[in-house]
Design an enzyme around this catalytic site. Structure first.
Site, PDB file in Angstrom:
ATOM      1  N   LYS A 160       9.218  11.303 -26.218  1.00  0.00           N
ATOM      2  CA  LYS A 160      10.182  10.514 -26.385  1.00  0.00           C
ATOM      3  C   LYS A 160      10.904   9.560 -27.955  1.00  0.00           C
ATOM      4  CE  LYS A 160      12.633   8.312 -22.098  1.00  0.00           C
ATOM      5  NZ  LYS A 160      14.108   8.487 -22.668  1.00  0.00           N
ATOM      6  N   ARG A 189       0.811  24.401 -26.454  1.00  0.00           N
ATOM      7  CA  ARG A 189      -0.305  23.574 -27.631  1.00  0.00           C
ATOM      8  C   ARG A 189       0.467  22.216 -28.061  1.00  0.00           C
ATOM      9  NH1 ARG A 189       0.802  28.561 -31.756  1.00  0.00           N
ATOM     10  NH2 ARG A 189       3.050  28.061 -29.941  1.00  0.00           N
ATOM     11  N   ASN A 209      -9.436 -10.199 -31.072  1.00  0.00           N
ATOM     12  CA  ASN A 209      -8.792  -9.583 -31.362  1.00  0.00           C
ATOM     13  C   ASN A 209      -8.792  -9.277 -32.853  1.00  0.00           C
ATOM     14  OD1 ASN A 209      -8.273 -12.609 -31.228  1.00  0.00           O
ATOM     15  ND2 ASN A 209      -6.335 -12.874 -32.388  1.00  0.00           N
ATOM     16  N   THR A 210      -8.368  -8.418 -33.718  1.00  0.00           N
ATOM     17  CA  THR A 210      -8.355  -7.350 -34.637  1.00  0.00           C
ATOM     18  C   THR A 210      -7.358  -7.198 -35.637  1.00  0.00           C
ATOM     19  OG1 THR A 210      -8.767  -5.205 -33.470  1.00  0.00           O
ATOM     20  CG2 THR A 210     -11.149  -6.529 -34.203  1.00  0.00           C
ATOM     21  N   PRO A 211      -6.828  -8.172 -35.778  1.00  0.00           N
ATOM     22  CA  PRO A 211      -4.769  -8.391 -36.410  1.00  0.00           C
ATOM     23  C   PRO A 211      -5.220  -7.413 -37.893  1.00  0.00           C
ATOM     24  CG  PRO A 211      -5.827 -10.423 -36.025  1.00  0.00           C
ATOM     25  CD  PRO A 211      -6.759  -9.906 -35.827  1.00  0.00           C
ATOM     26  N   LYS A 251      -0.881  -1.516 -36.703  1.00  0.00           N
ATOM     27  CA  LYS A 251      -2.175  -2.101 -37.392  1.00  0.00           C
ATOM     28  C   LYS A 251      -3.266  -0.680 -36.978  1.00  0.00           C
ATOM     29  CE  LYS A 251      -4.695  -4.068 -33.706  1.00  0.00           C
ATOM     30  NZ  LYS A 251      -6.070  -2.984 -34.104  1.00  0.00           N
ATOM     31  N   CYS A 271      -0.766  -2.837 -31.706  1.00  0.00           N
ATOM     32  CA  CYS A 271      -1.745  -1.787 -32.027  1.00  0.00           C
ATOM     33  C   CYS A 271      -1.906  -0.123 -33.017  1.00  0.00           C
ATOM     34  CB  CYS A 271      -3.045  -1.589 -31.048  1.00  0.00           C
ATOM     35  SG  CYS A 271      -3.638  -2.347 -29.754  1.00  0.00           S
ATOM     36  N   PHE A 272      -0.372   0.025 -32.538  1.00  0.00           N
ATOM     37  CA  PHE A 272      -0.598   1.683 -33.538  1.00  0.00           C
ATOM     38  C   PHE A 272      -0.172   0.986 -34.881  1.00  0.00           C
ATOM     39  CE2 PHE A 272       1.336   4.452 -30.237  1.00  0.00           C
ATOM     40  CZ  PHE A 272       1.176   4.882 -29.433  1.00  0.00           C
ATOM     41  N   GLY A 289      12.083   3.193 -31.740  1.00  0.00           N
ATOM     42  CA  GLY A 289      11.087   2.875 -32.299  1.00  0.00           C
ATOM     43  C   GLY A 289       9.648   2.465 -31.675  1.00  0.00           C
TER      44      GLY A 289
END
Ligand code: NAI
Ligand code: UGA
Length: 455
Positions: A263, A256, A87-89, A275, A272-273, A267
């Protein structure tokens, strides 16, 4: 026989290595972790993560050429290729707290590899890391005195939870970053060979180390940005009676722009997003690129706005008070088909509802255990109920937060009949048939659409 080791038996290490073992019967794959409970679960019929199709892949390879163990040192000593998937929090302390990546787990692994290894190894960054981490790793790894040489590669993972097995089986691409020195090229080729067992050569992209590291952060930033962009438009749709689904369809047919990741929702969540964007923001700041940092930070800010906006709307539409009202949350996982709740919008929404003294009941087919852990400090104020019908009994409102397929198949008339009236339904995923619900008698509020209300 080539021996692969993976340090870190989490959402990435476990499924990824299971797929590598399945596709490379001539390679021995061992996954190690310091968490005994997790390893015991990987060795049982009750795997530690819920992921469609994972059981079959693990069952095929486990005991044949796939092993799970806590013996990290033995694994390091024997391996030719070592993936590090720890993990890389986000850092919670000191310099860069709340933004920078916490690299302590990664660095510990590098030092342990250095301490134990007596032969040459290829060390692969599987974790998502800041650009140029490989340079630091190379310096640590090649500071040893026992003559072992280490080649560091970057091979970021692009799987999404809930579809991990399909993503691994048929990836859009495999990305491998390495040096263009003769040793670097040899190391890259060794890793290309592992993936070439099932991935077509044209889908295996090789780049320099820094491009590979940065591509991973950029990919997540672009994906999250699309969600924040459509969510920002959803707010405008609610104000103007435009329909965000129609807008997304209309713009998505432009080749394009494309139709995916448009969607509108309550939220984005997931480990990950947020972080990775904050990690990117921190990197930009540290190179003095403040405008670039601010640009990306806005993606996270918009997401927080969207989560809060959902609760604000509930409060406003339910006559500005939800104190003492029972609110059933349908879904707690950050998306369907996973039990993972990391950074799930449901966490903030629950807390905001509790702030308003609402009575919160949470149901989810896979994530209740994690939900209990996420809400440990307020556990006596929340009810966890596996049965959605029971969860909604006597409720003033149902708020759908995760797009589980089973929630489409519920008997909403039965639910309505047992709810307090007027009954409210807030669909945070635009997942249900709103006209049908309105016909039953619900007051229906969705994301980026005009409400359907009887009152
Ligand atoms: N979860 C996801 O869908 C994706 C995650 N990633 C990245 O992959 C990396 C891992 O993520 P997850 O698998 O979700 O994390 P996780 O938290 O599920 O798993 C990490 C595992 O590493 C173990 N660990 C930590 N230090 C260790 C050590 N010194 N020795 C042995 N084991 C150790 C932990 O006990 C834990 O089981 C992160 O950098 C993440 O950003 C990348 C793509 C997708
Ligand atoms: O680095 C990672 O961890 C991974 O992050 C994401 O995968 P994941 O977070 O598992 O799931 P996504 O499908 O990307 O969904 C993320 C969040 O965005 C939300 N989302 C997604 C798409 C959309 O159109 N709208 C939307 O609200 C989802 O509900 C979810 O909460 C990326 O899709 C993966 O490529 C990446 O490997």
């Amino acid at each position: 026989m080539t021996k692969i080791l993976c340090i870190g038996a989490g959402y990435v290490g476990g499924p990824t290595m299971a797929m590598i073992a399945k596709k490379n019967t001539n390679v021995q794959v061992t996954v190690v972790d310091i968490n005994q409970q997790r390893i015991d679960a990987w060795n049982s019929d009750n795997l530690p993560i819920y992921e469609p199709g994972l059981d079959e892949v693990v069952n095929e390879a486990r005991g044949r050429n796939l092993f799970f163990s806590t013996d990290v040192e033995k694994g390091i000593a024997e391996a030719d290729i070592i993936f590090v998937s720890v993990n890389t929090p986000t850092k919670t302390f000191g310099h860069g707290a709340g933004c920078a990546a916490d690299l302590q787990y990664w660095e510990k692994c590098a030092r342990q590899i250095l301490e134990v290894a007596t032969s040459d190894k290829i060390v692969v960054e599987k974790s998502t890391l800041p650009v140029r981490t490989a340079a630091a790793m190379e310096r640590i790894l090649n500071s040893g005195r026992n003559g072992a040489h280490f080649d560091v590669l970057s091979n970021p993972e692009f799987l999404a939870e809930g579809t991990a097995i399909a993503d691994l089986d048929n990836p859009d691409r495999i990305l491998i970053g390495g040096h263009s020195t003769p040793e670097g090229k040899k190391a890259v080729q060794a890793l290309v060979d592992v993936y070439a067992a099932w991935v077509p050569q044209e889908k295996i992209i090789t780049t320099n180390l820094w491009s590979s590291e940065l591509s991973k952060l950029t990919a997540n930033a672009f994906l999250a940005q699309r969600v924040s962009s459509i969510n920002s438009i959803s707010a405008l749709c609610e104000a103007t009676e435009a329909d965000v689904g129609e807008v997304a369809y209309a713009i998505g047919t432009d080749s394009r722009i494309g139709p995916k990741f448009l969607k509108a929702s309550v939220g984005f969540g997931g480990s990950c997003f947020k972080k990775d964007i904050l990690n990117l923001v921190y990197l930009c700041e540290s190179y003095g690129l403040h405008e670039v940092a601010e640009y990306w930070r806005q993606v996270v800010k918009m997401n927080e706005y969207q989560e809060r906006r959902f609760v604000d709307r509930m409060l406003k539409e339910m006559f500005n008070t939800i104190a003492g009202k029972r609110i059933a949350l349908f879904g707690f996982a950050f998306k369907a088909d996973t039990g993972d709740t990391r950074e799930s919008p449901a966490i903030l929404i629950t807390r905001e509802l509790l702030e308003e003294n609402a009575e919160v009941v949470i149901t989810d087919p896979q994530a209740l255990k994690h939900a209990e852990q996420d809400l440990a400090d307020v556990i006596d104020r929340v009810v966890f109920e596996p049965d959605p019908y029971k969860a909604a009994e006597g409720a003033h409102a149902v708020a759908l937060l995760t797009e589980w397929k089973e929630y489409k198949e519920l008997d909403y008339q039965k639910i309505f009949d047992r709810m307090a009236q007027p009954a409210f339904l807030f669909d945070g995923r635009n997942h249900l048939d709103h006209q049908e619900l309105f016909g039953i008698g619900y007051n229906v509020y969705s994301i980026g659409k005009a409400p359907l209300k009887h009152i």
